[in-house]
Design a protein around this motif. Structure first.
Motif, PDB file in Angstrom:
ATOM      1  N   ALA A  35       0.838  -1.367  -0.262  1.00 61.33           N
ATOM      2  CA  ALA A  35      -0.341   0.052   0.141  1.00 61.33           C
ATOM      3  C   ALA A  35       0.766   1.134   0.393  1.00 61.33           C
ATOM      4  O   ALA A  35       0.461   2.505  -0.537  1.00 61.33           O
ATOM      5  N   ARG A  36       1.925   1.706   0.771  1.00 66.37           N
ATOM      6  CA  ARG A  36       3.150   2.445   0.812  1.00 66.37           C
ATOM      7  C   ARG A  36       3.657   2.868  -0.390  1.00 66.37           C
ATOM      8  O   ARG A  36       3.886   3.478  -1.375  1.00 66.37           O
ATOM      9  N   ALA A  37       3.733   1.398  -0.983  1.00 65.24           N
ATOM     10  CA  ALA A  37       4.479   1.991  -2.886  1.00 65.24           C
ATOM     11  C   ALA A  37       3.520   1.940  -3.551  1.00 65.24           C
ATOM     12  O   ALA A  37       4.135   2.884  -4.395  1.00 65.24           O
ATOM     13  N   GLU A  38       2.203   1.489  -3.452  1.00 60.69           N
ATOM     14  CA  GLU A  38       1.185   2.212  -4.765  1.00 60.69           C
ATOM     15  C   GLU A  38       1.025   3.651  -4.467  1.00 60.69           C
ATOM     16  O   GLU A  38       0.673   4.424  -5.413  1.00 60.69           O
ATOM     17  N   LEU A  39       0.995   4.341  -3.219  1.00 60.57           N
ATOM     18  CA  LEU A  39       0.681   5.738  -3.055  1.00 60.57           C
ATOM     19  C   LEU A  39       2.446   6.382  -3.084  1.00 60.57           C
ATOM     20  O   LEU A  39       2.317   7.258  -3.808  1.00 60.57           O
ATOM     21  N   GLY A  40       3.527   5.978  -2.652  1.00 61.47           N
ATOM     22  CA  GLY A  40       4.406   6.197  -3.602  1.00 61.47           C
ATOM     23  C   GLY A  40       5.087   6.815  -5.002  1.00 61.47           C
ATOM     24  O   GLY A  40       5.639   7.618  -5.260  1.00 61.47           O
ATOM     25  N   ASN A  41       3.990   4.937  -5.722  1.00 69.28           N
ATOM     26  CA  ASN A  41       4.194   5.426  -6.943  1.00 69.28           C
ATOM     27  C   ASN A  41       3.867   7.103  -7.458  1.00 69.28           C
ATOM     28  O   ASN A  41       4.009   7.606  -8.363  1.00 69.28           O
ATOM     29  N   TYR A  42       2.585   7.421  -7.552  1.00 68.57           N
ATOM     30  CA  TYR A  42       1.938   8.741  -7.598  1.00 68.57           C
ATOM     31  C   TYR A  42       2.537   9.387  -7.111  1.00 68.57           C
ATOM     32  O   TYR A  42       2.990  10.766  -7.375  1.00 68.57           O
ATOM     33  N   LEU A  43       3.251   9.592  -5.300  1.00 66.89           N
ATOM     34  CA  LEU A  43       3.591  11.058  -5.076  1.00 66.89           C
ATOM     35  C   LEU A  43       5.085  10.636  -6.150  1.00 66.89           C
ATOM     36  O   LEU A  43       5.627  11.662  -6.367  1.00 66.89           O
ATOM     37  N   PHE A  44       5.604  10.052  -6.613  1.00 63.78           N
ATOM     38  CA  PHE A  44       7.075  10.235  -7.216  1.00 63.78           C
ATOM     39  C   PHE A  44       6.978  10.740  -8.466  1.00 63.78           C
ATOM     40  O   PHE A  44       7.842  11.031  -9.022  1.00 63.78           O
ATOM     41  N   PHE A  45       5.997  10.500  -9.074  1.00 63.01           N
ATOM     42  CA  PHE A  45       5.714  11.053 -10.415  1.00 63.01           C
ATOM     43  C   PHE A  45       5.172  11.779 -10.644  1.00 63.01           C
ATOM     44  O   PHE A  45       4.315  13.080 -11.417  1.00 63.01           O
ATOM     45  N   ASP A  46       4.715  13.305  -9.135  1.00 59.14           N
ATOM     46  CA  ASP A  46       3.681  13.868  -9.196  1.00 59.14           C
ATOM     47  C   ASP A  46       4.255  15.475  -8.820  1.00 59.14           C
ATOM     48  O   ASP A  46       5.006  15.633  -7.932  1.00 59.14           O
ATOM     49  N   ALA A  47       3.738  16.049  -9.751  1.00 54.68           N
ATOM     50  CA  ALA A  47       5.068  17.263 -10.025  1.00 54.68           C
ATOM     51  C   ALA A  47       4.548  18.348  -8.840  1.00 54.68           C
ATOM     52  O   ALA A  47       4.665  19.562  -8.472  1.00 54.68           O
ATOM     53  N   ARG A  48       3.281  18.164  -8.273  1.00 52.29           N
ATOM     54  CA  ARG A  48       2.973  19.262  -6.956  1.00 52.29           C
ATOM     55  C   ARG A  48       3.736  18.813  -6.283  1.00 52.29           C
ATOM     56  O   ARG A  48       2.980  19.534  -4.428  1.00 52.29           O
ATOM     57  N   TYR A 143      -5.701  10.981  -3.666  1.00 50.21           N
ATOM     58  CA  TYR A 143      -4.766  11.042  -2.336  1.00 50.21           C
ATOM     59  C   TYR A 143      -5.730  10.585  -1.076  1.00 50.21           C
ATOM     60  O   TYR A 143      -5.147  10.175  -0.471  1.00 50.21           O
ATOM     61  N   THR A 144      -6.611  11.085  -0.915  1.00 51.35           N
ATOM     62  CA  THR A 144      -7.367  11.079   0.168  1.00 51.35           C
ATOM     63  C   THR A 144      -7.655   9.846   0.690  1.00 51.35           C
ATOM     64  O   THR A 144      -7.150   9.133   1.488  1.00 51.35           O
ATOM     65  N   ARG A 145      -8.258   8.978  -0.660  1.00 48.22           N
ATOM     66  CA  ARG A 145      -7.978   7.631  -0.115  1.00 48.22           C
ATOM     67  C   ARG A 145      -7.324   6.838  -0.152  1.00 48.22           C
ATOM     68  O   ARG A 145      -6.929   5.600   0.895  1.00 48.22           O
ATOM     69  N   LEU A 146      -6.137   6.999  -0.787  1.00 48.48           N
ATOM     70  CA  LEU A 146      -4.651   6.095  -0.571  1.00 48.48           C
ATOM     71  C   LEU A 146      -3.822   6.272   0.390  1.00 48.48           C
ATOM     72  O   LEU A 146      -3.603   5.520   0.974  1.00 48.48           O
ATOM     73  N   TYR A 147      -3.824   7.758   1.031  1.00 47.49           N
ATOM     74  CA  TYR A 147      -3.271   8.085   2.575  1.00 47.49           C
ATOM     75  C   TYR A 147      -3.949   7.063   3.404  1.00 47.49           C
ATOM     76  O   TYR A 147      -3.557   6.962   4.538  1.00 47.49           O
ATOM     77  N   ARG A 148      -5.637   7.046   3.159  1.00 53.20           N
ATOM     78  CA  ARG A 148      -6.437   6.751   3.772  1.00 53.20           C
ATOM     79  C   ARG A 148      -6.229   4.864   4.190  1.00 53.20           C
ATOM     80  O   ARG A 148      -6.050   4.056   5.235  1.00 53.20           O
ATOM     81  N   LYS A 149      -5.916   4.448   2.808  1.00 60.92           N
ATOM     82  CA  LYS A 149      -5.754   3.253   3.243  1.00 60.92           C
ATOM     83  C   LYS A 149      -4.502   2.640   3.506  1.00 60.92           C
ATOM     84  O   LYS A 149      -3.945   1.270   4.060  1.00 60.92           O
ATOM     85  N   THR A 150      -3.730   3.508   3.053  1.00 57.03           N
ATOM     86  CA  THR A 150      -1.617   3.000   3.605  1.00 57.03           C
ATOM     87  C   THR A 150      -2.171   3.486   5.059  1.00 57.03           C
ATOM     88  O   THR A 150      -1.125   2.189   6.139  1.00 57.03           O
ATOM     89  N   PHE A 151      -2.467   3.630   5.669  1.00 57.41           N
ATOM     90  CA  PHE A 151      -2.249   4.661   6.968  1.00 57.41           C
ATOM     91  C   PHE A 151      -3.513   4.727   8.251  1.00 57.41           C
ATOM     92  O   PHE A 151      -4.005   5.623   8.586  1.00 57.41           O
ATOM     93  N   PRO A 152      -3.538   3.094   7.795  1.00 59.95           N
ATOM     94  CA  PRO A 152      -4.922   3.342   8.665  1.00 59.95           C
ATOM     95  C   PRO A 152      -5.328   3.784  10.373  1.00 59.95           C
ATOM     96  O   PRO A 152      -4.195   3.458  10.906  1.00 59.95           O
ATOM     97  N   GLY A 153      -6.376   4.648  10.605  1.00 58.75           N
ATOM     98  CA  GLY A 153      -6.766   4.672  12.278  1.00 58.75           C
ATOM     99  C   GLY A 153      -5.718   6.437  12.240  1.00 58.75           C
ATOM    100  O   GLY A 153      -6.245   6.114  13.063  1.00 58.75           O
ATOM    101  N   GLU A 154      -4.889   6.258  11.036  1.00 60.16           N
ATOM    102  CA  GLU A 154      -4.480   7.580  11.889  1.00 60.16           C
ATOM    103  C   GLU A 154      -5.805   9.203  11.513  1.00 60.16           C
ATOM    104  O   GLU A 154      -6.057   8.869  10.142  1.00 60.16           O
TER     105      GLU A 154
END
Length: 361
Positions: A35-48, A143-154
């Protein structure tokens, strides 16, 4: 006898339950890392992720160039030029040292702090802009979905710390062991041509000693031990004015150890996918593989004009292995042919931008 039987059964039940718990923990750990890698994949390519939305991690680490960028030295979001050549990130998770000259960077999480938070130079320019940049992702449903999926409970998972963890997880997935050389050592004797096999013999020979510093499987020593004198070497690139020192603005390992004997030492890079990662050396000052071989054949580099003029072969800290060697034209061609066999041509399709275009708004 009955009580002994019951005792043994309880022991078996205990170990069985423990093994199931370990398996479940491992599966949960793998799921979390994926899950972290999936989120990281998006962040890696995102100019934002850059302060002015102009650069992403992939700007300097492009899959088309084996996660390097083809430039002598990369350009930052501010338009400045970084100190060193952008190295490939392939198989970097297996290394013990990640930086060209700083031996204190010993984790991928720590390595990500410099492009994000560094100020000399500013690269992505996150420092001081954290709230603004994180808001961009908090306002994005994906990103809201990905972060919540990756770091549940936070309660607030979209943080810089979690973003760094995700980026590091993605980089850990970047592996490359599908080259013709890999097929050959796995038993496919047809994977290499006669010239490539000849080049391989030269690479591993006592004459060239290439494999001493670039041993398989990663073709670097940076994954094999913690000895700085082994991982970082001076190969005689510079000796301005023949004064026995590298350029003062980039002296290599000595800038961090403050030891004179470390002047001009830089981390030995991996040669995997080397045909895709030109230009070469820590500062990108050698343009092609034939030029790289010329340098090693000569036992160092001689610069005849300009502020860097000097004979690198005479630098007192040059590694004793860099003594030069002779190759005829066919041998040089064969050695270069072998270096090309370390290229995994599946990289461009194996790792791709998850966006159709790099998001910049």
């Amino acid at each position: 006898m009955v009580s002994r039987h019951i005792h043994k059964r309880r022991i078996h039940v205990f170990w069985y339950a423990l093994s199931l718990c370990i398996m479940a923990c491992t599966e949960n750990s793998d799921t979390a890392e994926n899950a972290r890698a999936e989120l990281g994949n998006y962040l890696f390519f995102d100019a934002r992720l850059s302060y002015n939305r102009t650069k992403s991690c992939a700007s300097c680490h492009d899959p088309a160039w084996a996660f390097s960028d083809g430039y002598r030295r990369s350009i930052t979001a501010t338009g400045d030029i970084v100190l060193h050549n952008s190295p490939s990130l392939i198989n970097v998770a297996s290394l013990r040292f990640f930086d060209w000259a700083n031996p204190n960077i010993t984790s991928l999480e720590k390595q990500h702090e410099r492009p994000l938070l560094g100020e000399h130079p500013v690269e992505l320019g996150v420092k001081g802009k954290e709230t603004e940049i994180l808001r961009r992702f908090k306002e994005d449903k994906i990103y809201t979905r990905l972060y919540r999926k990756t770091f549940p409970g936070e309660s607030d998972p979209i943080t810089l710390e979690n973003s760094i963890r995700a980026l590091a997880a993605f980089v850990r997935t970047l592996e490359s062991y599908g080259s013709p050389y890999d097929r050959y050592v796995a038993g496919d004797t047809t994977a290499l041509t006669a010239s490539e096999k000849k080049g391989m013999e030269l690479f591993f020979s006592e004459r060239t000693k290439c494999a001493v510093c670039h041993p398989p499987p990663l073709f670097t020593l940076a994954n094999q031990n913690h000895d700085l004198n082994s991982v970082y070497r001076n190969i005689g690139l510079y000796n301005p004015g023949n004064k026995g020192r590298y350029p003062s603005d980039d002296p290599g390992l000595s800038a961090h150890t403050l030891r004179k004997e470390d002047d001009g030492k830089f981390r030995i890079p991996s040669l995997r996918n080397v045909s895709l990662t030109a230009p070469y050396m820590h500062d990108g000052s050698v343009a092609t593989l034939p030029e790289v071989l010329d340098l090693y054949q000569a036992g160092g580099r001689v610069i005849t004009a300009g502020p860097m003029a000097g004979d690198g072969r005479l630098h007192p800290g040059k590694d004793p292995l860099i003594t030069g060697f002779a190759l005829d034209r066919d041998e040089k061609s064969a050695l270069i042919d072998f270096l090309f066999t370390l290229t995994d041509t599946t990289l461009q399709t194996k790792y791709t931008n998850p966006f159709k275009i790099i998001v910049g708004n």
